[in-house]
Design a protein around this motif. Structure first.
Motif, PDB file in Angstrom:
ATOM      1  N   UNK A 137      -9.515  -1.107   3.083  1.00  0.00           N
ATOM      2  CA  UNK A 137      -8.765  -1.744   1.996  1.00  0.00           C
ATOM      3  C   UNK A 137      -8.517  -3.218   2.334  1.00  0.00           C
ATOM      4  N   UNK A 138      -8.353  -4.024   1.299  1.00  0.00           N
ATOM      5  CA  UNK A 138      -8.070  -5.448   1.479  1.00  0.00           C
ATOM      6  C   UNK A 138      -6.637  -5.751   1.037  1.00  0.00           C
ATOM      7  N   UNK A 139      -5.971  -6.595   1.786  1.00  0.00           N
ATOM      8  CA  UNK A 139      -4.602  -6.976   1.452  1.00  0.00           C
ATOM      9  C   UNK A 139      -4.576  -8.425   0.989  1.00  0.00           C
ATOM     10  N   UNK A 140      -4.244  -8.649  -0.274  1.00  0.00           N
ATOM     11  CA  UNK A 140      -4.193 -10.016  -0.796  1.00  0.00           C
ATOM     12  C   UNK A 140      -2.918 -10.716  -0.315  1.00  0.00           C
ATOM     13  N   UNK A 141      -2.975 -12.036  -0.273  1.00  0.00           N
ATOM     14  CA  UNK A 141      -1.808 -12.816   0.141  1.00  0.00           C
ATOM     15  C   UNK A 141      -0.653 -12.596  -0.829  1.00  0.00           C
ATOM     16  N   UNK A 142      -0.987 -12.434  -2.106  1.00  0.00           N
ATOM     17  CA  UNK A 142       0.040 -12.212  -3.136  1.00  0.00           C
ATOM     18  C   UNK A 142       0.851 -10.955  -2.842  1.00  0.00           C
ATOM     19  N   UNK A 143       0.168  -9.879  -2.472  1.00  0.00           N
ATOM     20  CA  UNK A 143       0.864  -8.624  -2.184  1.00  0.00           C
ATOM     21  C   UNK A 143       1.691  -8.717  -0.904  1.00  0.00           C
TER      22      UNK A 143
END
Length: 265
Positions: A137-143
């Motif tokens: 999974x990828x974690x966005x900076x926004x999240x």
């Protein structure tokens, strides 16, 4: 590794691994039982005051966590070690809550049972982290920023920058914090993927509202219950979290069947 897990235990255990996670009906029964225990204790205290047995006004002594003999490694999950310090930090936090409940109920804390629950929760947490990493999974900076802002608000830090400064004083660099947030976001994605559509229905929300209202009336609460529409958003959030916790427990049970888990406590 210890710092990462130590901080994550506060996030993941609270979010997905609440000890004894149960269904809505079971939660209502538990609350009803607690109300009965509190009523009984209040009655006994009143009687004690009448016959003079409570003149001293002394409160029952708070129990202490028994951590003697805790091994350096309490468990291993697919080769990843859950160390003594991580276990003790999580256990002390949970024990405080259990001790307060024991004072209200008059029942002793079953520390052997609590230790087993805690090590199982930490094993479950590690399984979720490993599975989230395996699924890439990828974690966005926004999240990551959203979680950081929520944590800052919860800790009354004013802003995420102030919260990061507080953590830095505790020995955690910004890089370490962001790494932990990335793991947190990935685990949340994992749970969301497993849970699917968990929006509570209007019927479920109204049923929960009536349960809480009935419990408050039974307990003799002085304040008036807010209207359904007013508490609906918080009820919805609470029920979503409960469903997420249930799905997390199902996933952990499935992952543990094929995992190499060794418990040393």
């Amino acid at each position: 590794m210890t710092l990462r897990k130590k901080w994550l235990s506060g996030l993941l255990l609270a979010a997905f691994l609440t000890l004894g996670a149960c269904s809505s009906d079971e939660t209502a029964k538990d609350n009803e039982k607690k109300d009965t225990q509190q009523e009984q204790q209040s009655s006994e205290q009143s009687e004690g005051q009448k016959d003079g047995s409570s003149k001293s006004g002394k409160q029952p002594k708070m129990p202490e966590p028994d951590l003697e003999g805790t091994p350096d490694v309490v468990a291993e999950v697919n080769g990843e070690k859950i160390k003594k310090k991580e276990f003790e930090t999580a256990y002390k936090s949970q024990f405080q809550q259990a001790a307060l409940q024991s004072q209200m109920s008059g029942q002793e804390v079953d520390q052997d049972k609590l230790k087993k629950q805690m090590v199982d929760s930490l094993i479950g947490q590690e399984l979720l982290i490993q599975e989230a990493n395996n699924r890439d999974y990828k974690a966005t900076q926004e999240k990551k920023d959203k979680i950081l802002e929520d944590l800052a608000k919860r800790n009354k830090a004013g802003s995420k920058e102030e919260f990061l400064a507080q953590l830095e004083k505790q020995g955690m660099s910004k890089k370490e914090v962001m790494s932990q947030l990335e793991t947190q976001v990935k685990v949340e994605q994992l749970i969301a993927a497993e849970a699917g559509d968990i929006e509570p229905t209007e019927e479920e929300l109204k049923k929960r509202y009536e349960q809480i209202k009935a419990q408050q009336e039974k307990a003799g609460g002085q304040s008036k219950m807010p209207s359904y529409e007013k508490v609906k958003p918080s009820l919805k959030q609470q029920m979503k979290q409960e469903k997420e916790a249930q799905e997390a427990q199902k996933l952990i049970k499935s992952l543990r069947k094929d995992a190499d888990v060794k418990v040393h406590i």
